[in-house]
Design a protein around this motif. Structure first.
Motif, PDB file in Angstrom:
ATOM      1  N   THR A 175       0.819  -1.218   0.000  1.00 48.00           N
ATOM      2  CA  THR A 175       0.000   0.000   0.000  1.00 48.00           C
ATOM      3  C   THR A 175       0.848   1.261   0.000  1.00 48.00           C
ATOM      4  O   THR A 175       0.301   2.366  -0.110  1.00 48.00           O
ATOM      5  CB  THR A 175      -0.913   0.040   1.239  1.00 48.00           C
ATOM      6  N   VAL A 176       2.160   1.136   0.125  1.00 50.29           N
ATOM      7  CA  VAL A 176       3.021   2.327   0.231  1.00 50.29           C
ATOM      8  C   VAL A 176       3.456   2.850  -1.139  1.00 50.29           C
ATOM      9  O   VAL A 176       4.182   3.838  -1.216  1.00 50.29           O
ATOM     10  CB  VAL A 176       4.273   2.037   1.094  1.00 50.29           C
ATOM     11  N   THR A 177       3.026   2.219  -2.218  1.00 52.47           N
ATOM     12  CA  THR A 177       3.466   2.615  -3.552  1.00 52.47           C
ATOM     13  C   THR A 177       3.028   4.031  -3.898  1.00 52.47           C
ATOM     14  O   THR A 177       1.985   4.506  -3.442  1.00 52.47           O
ATOM     15  CB  THR A 177       2.897   1.662  -4.616  1.00 52.47           C
ATOM     16  N   LYS A 178       3.823   4.678  -4.719  1.00 52.94           N
ATOM     17  CA  LYS A 178       3.491   6.005  -5.243  1.00 52.94           C
ATOM     18  C   LYS A 178       3.073   5.875  -6.711  1.00 52.94           C
ATOM     19  O   LYS A 178       3.558   5.002  -7.435  1.00 52.94           O
ATOM     20  CB  LYS A 178       4.713   6.930  -5.155  1.00 52.94           C
ATOM     21  N   PRO A 179       2.171   6.735  -7.174  1.00 50.64           N
ATOM     22  CA  PRO A 179       1.774   6.677  -8.586  1.00 50.64           C
ATOM     23  C   PRO A 179       2.972   6.868  -9.515  1.00 50.64           C
ATOM     24  O   PRO A 179       3.854   7.694  -9.250  1.00 50.64           O
ATOM     25  CB  PRO A 179       0.788   7.845  -8.717  1.00 50.64           C
ATOM     26  N   THR A 180       3.006   6.093 -10.580  1.00 53.29           N
ATOM     27  CA  THR A 180       4.057   6.245 -11.582  1.00 53.29           C
ATOM     28  C   THR A 180       3.794   7.503 -12.416  1.00 53.29           C
ATOM     29  O   THR A 180       2.708   8.091 -12.359  1.00 53.29           O
ATOM     30  CB  THR A 180       4.097   5.036 -12.507  1.00 53.29           C
ATOM     31  N   ALA A 181       4.780   7.882 -13.206  1.00 60.80           N
ATOM     32  CA  ALA A 181       4.622   9.065 -14.058  1.00 60.80           C
ATOM     33  C   ALA A 181       3.451   8.902 -15.012  1.00 60.80           C
ATOM     34  O   ALA A 181       2.647   9.823 -15.218  1.00 60.80           O
ATOM     35  CB  ALA A 181       5.919   9.319 -14.833  1.00 60.80           C
ATOM     36  N   GLY A 182       3.328   7.711 -15.602  1.00 59.56           N
ATOM     37  CA  GLY A 182       2.222   7.457 -16.523  1.00 59.56           C
ATOM     38  C   GLY A 182       0.879   7.509 -15.826  1.00 59.56           C
ATOM     39  O   GLY A 182      -0.111   8.018 -16.389  1.00 59.56           O
ATOM     40  N   MET A 183       0.828   6.990 -14.611  1.00 57.61           N
ATOM     41  CA  MET A 183      -0.425   7.032 -13.846  1.00 57.61           C
ATOM     42  C   MET A 183      -0.801   8.469 -13.496  1.00 57.61           C
ATOM     43  O   MET A 183      -1.975   8.861 -13.616  1.00 57.61           O
ATOM     44  CB  MET A 183      -0.284   6.188 -12.579  1.00 57.61           C
ATOM     45  N   LEU A 184       0.178   9.265 -13.085  1.00 60.16           N
ATOM     46  CA  LEU A 184      -0.099  10.665 -12.763  1.00 60.16           C
ATOM     47  C   LEU A 184      -0.625  11.419 -13.982  1.00 60.16           C
ATOM     48  O   LEU A 184      -1.549  12.235 -13.872  1.00 60.16           O
ATOM     49  CB  LEU A 184       1.164  11.342 -12.233  1.00 60.16           C
ATOM     50  N   GLU A 185      -0.048  11.140 -15.124  1.00 61.72           N
ATOM     51  CA  GLU A 185      -0.512  11.790 -16.357  1.00 61.72           C
ATOM     52  C   GLU A 185      -1.957  11.414 -16.657  1.00 61.72           C
ATOM     53  O   GLU A 185      -2.776  12.270 -17.023  1.00 61.72           O
ATOM     54  CB  GLU A 185       0.400  11.391 -17.520  1.00 61.72           C
ATOM     55  N   ALA A 186      -2.277  10.123 -16.477  1.00 61.37           N
ATOM     56  CA  ALA A 186      -3.651   9.668 -16.710  1.00 61.37           C
ATOM     57  C   ALA A 186      -4.618  10.331 -15.730  1.00 61.37           C
ATOM     58  O   ALA A 186      -5.736  10.716 -16.104  1.00 61.37           O
ATOM     59  CB  ALA A 186      -3.719   8.149 -16.573  1.00 61.37           C
ATOM     60  N   MET A 187      -4.192  10.475 -14.488  1.00 62.13           N
ATOM     61  CA  MET A 187      -5.044  11.117 -13.485  1.00 62.13           C
ATOM     62  C   MET A 187      -5.317  12.574 -13.829  1.00 62.13           C
ATOM     63  O   MET A 187      -6.462  13.044 -13.746  1.00 62.13           O
ATOM     64  CB  MET A 187      -4.382  11.014 -12.102  1.00 62.13           C
ATOM     65  N   MET A 188      -4.276  13.276 -14.226  1.00 59.83           N
ATOM     66  CA  MET A 188      -4.423  14.710 -14.491  1.00 59.83           C
ATOM     67  C   MET A 188      -5.232  14.992 -15.753  1.00 59.83           C
ATOM     68  O   MET A 188      -5.801  16.081 -15.894  1.00 59.83           O
ATOM     69  CB  MET A 188      -3.040  15.359 -14.591  1.00 59.83           C
ATOM     70  N   SER A 189      -5.303  14.050 -16.638  1.00 61.34           N
ATOM     71  CA  SER A 189      -6.050  14.269 -17.885  1.00 61.34           C
ATOM     72  C   SER A 189      -7.436  13.625 -17.860  1.00 61.34           C
ATOM     73  O   SER A 189      -8.134  13.603 -18.877  1.00 61.34           O
ATOM     74  CB  SER A 189      -5.248  13.716 -19.071  1.00 61.34           C
ATOM     75  N   ALA A 190      -7.850  13.116 -16.693  1.00 67.54           N
ATOM     76  CA  ALA A 190      -9.140  12.415 -16.595  1.00 67.54           C
ATOM     77  C   ALA A 190     -10.308  13.370 -16.821  1.00 67.54           C
ATOM     78  O   ALA A 190     -10.292  14.524 -16.393  1.00 67.54           O
ATOM     79  CB  ALA A 190      -9.257  11.748 -15.234  1.00 67.54           C
ATOM     80  N   LYS A 191     -11.332  12.851 -17.478  1.00 70.41           N
ATOM     81  CA  LYS A 191     -12.588  13.577 -17.613  1.00 70.41           C
ATOM     82  C   LYS A 191     -13.440  13.252 -16.384  1.00 70.41           C
ATOM     83  O   LYS A 191     -13.641  12.084 -16.057  1.00 70.41           O
ATOM     84  CB  LYS A 191     -13.311  13.170 -18.884  1.00 70.41           C
ATOM     85  N   VAL A 192     -13.919  14.282 -15.712  1.00 73.38           N
ATOM     86  CA  VAL A 192     -14.611  14.057 -14.447  1.00 73.38           C
ATOM     87  C   VAL A 192     -15.981  14.720 -14.432  1.00 73.38           C
ATOM     88  O   VAL A 192     -16.293  15.594 -15.239  1.00 73.38           O
ATOM     89  CB  VAL A 192     -13.779  14.587 -13.250  1.00 73.38           C
ATOM     90  N   GLY A 193     -16.798  14.289 -13.491  1.00 74.07           N
ATOM     91  CA  GLY A 193     -18.116  14.863 -13.239  1.00 74.07           C
ATOM     92  C   GLY A 193     -18.480  14.539 -11.804  1.00 74.07           C
ATOM     93  O   GLY A 193     -17.637  14.093 -11.029  1.00 74.07           O
TER      94      GLY A 193
END
Length: 341
Positions: free
Chosen positions: A10-28
């Motif tokens: 559970t101590v893992t940090k998001p990878t660079a690719g994961m962070l990019e996916a998070m920041m570009s997510a479409k949300v509502g």
């Protein structure tokens, strides 16, 4: 000193690719059902496990507790292993949330069988709670990451079907089990009434677990999630991490398993270890020799840059994950091999 952290996956940090996916997510607003990334994650996992519907939750504890509440009534009884996470590590939630009692069994490294379960199913009697739910855990945390195979699950499902009992899977590390056994996710749906899939352990997402079940159960579960405070708004930023993890971090779990096996092999050759539980996935459990205390060994390892946890007076746990490299494992083995106590 840079620490090598084996305390948990559970101590893992998001990878660079994961962070990019998070920041570009479409949300509502997900409480309104309008977050398309959350909807996509739920649909993806429901399809993957061949189940009707899914619900994104903040944690595995919440998804498990929601499932238990959906599948029980007050005065019912939940059957599970005595090591089960739903019993030991969810704050007494079965009693608090569902007003149900628990029948604890002693499986081999947490693995239950129909022969263990059937005698513990209560007969219809006003003195007894109603046996309404069996909960399995895959992989078994306190069993050192031991896996159920589908061939072991099927007869338990058959027993539950005959007895009219629901079957829920705490799939905290279900993808570790799938990688280790070669079983297919799509085959799980026909055996379970509910499955909780955790995204924030070996898969490396920062937050989240998804409850899979029938459409009717997920409708009920959605209301329970709201009552428990789990109704999130623009949760697509988090759901995007889960989608990325499912697309990119499943196949690599074999690396974690290989790292754990290497650590277990090294520990088995040291003088301060009395036994190592067979390593199947990404968890290594070992007992220190008589006369030693696990907490003292944990402190000695921390002083050498190795972080881990004790699980009893004699037992220590190491967990491998995507933030543990082969170089780190080699360094850890060198430290473990030459540790003087």
């Amino acid at each position: 000193m840079n620490k090598i952290d084996f305390r948990s996956d559970t101590v893992t940090k998001p990878t660079a690719g994961m962070l990019e996916a998070m920041m570009s997510a479409k949300v509502g607003d997900d409480v309104f059902g309008e977050d398309e990334t959350v909807n996509a994650l739920e649909e993806k996992l429901a399809n993957l496990f061949n189940m009707e519907a899914a619900l994104f939750c903040p944690s595995g504890t919440m998804s498990n507790q929601i499932a238990i509440k959906c599948f029980t009534q007050p005065m019912d009884e939940v059957i599970c292993d005595q090591t089960a996470h739903v019993y030991r590590y969810e704050g007494g939630g079965i009693a608090y949330n569902s007003l149900a009692s628990v029948r604890l069994l002693n499986g081999e490294r947490g693995i239950l069988t129909p022969e263990m379960i059937e005698p513990e199913i209560n007969a219809e009697n006003i003195h007894y709670p109603n046996s309404s739910l069996v909960v399995l855990e895959n992989t078994v945390n306190k069993g050192g990451g031991k896996c159920y195979t589908l061939s072991q699950i099927e007869p338990i499902h058959n027993l539950c079907a005959i007895k009219g009992i629901k079957l829920h899977l705490d799939g905290a590390r279900i993808f570790n089990a799938l990688v280790a056994t070669g079983d297919k996710a799509k085959d799980y749906g026909k055996y379970f009434d509910g499955i909780s899939v955790c995204l924030s352990k070996g898969l490396g997402a920062p937050v989240g677990s998804v409850l899979l079940s029938s459409k009717a159960t997920i409708k009920k579960a959605t209301k329970i999630r709201k009552v428990l405070g789990g109704g999130m708004r623009q949760a697509g930023f988090l759901a995007a991490a889960g989608i990325y993890a499912l697309d990119n971090h499943v196949n690599r779990l074999v690396e974690d398993h290989n790292h754990a096996k290497a650590l277990g092999n090294a520990l088995s050759k040291t003088k301060y270890v009395s036994s190592v539980m067979p390593v199947e996935t990404n968890i290594v459990l070992f007992d220190v020799s008589p006369g030693l205390k696990a907490d003292n060994v944990v402190k000695a390892l921390e002083a050498k840059g190795i972080l881990c946890n004790s699980t009893s007076n004699q037992t220590i746990r190491l967990v491998t994950h995507l933030d543990i490299s082969s170089t780190m494992v080699d360094k850890a083995i060198e430290t473990l091999t030459h540790l003087h106590l």
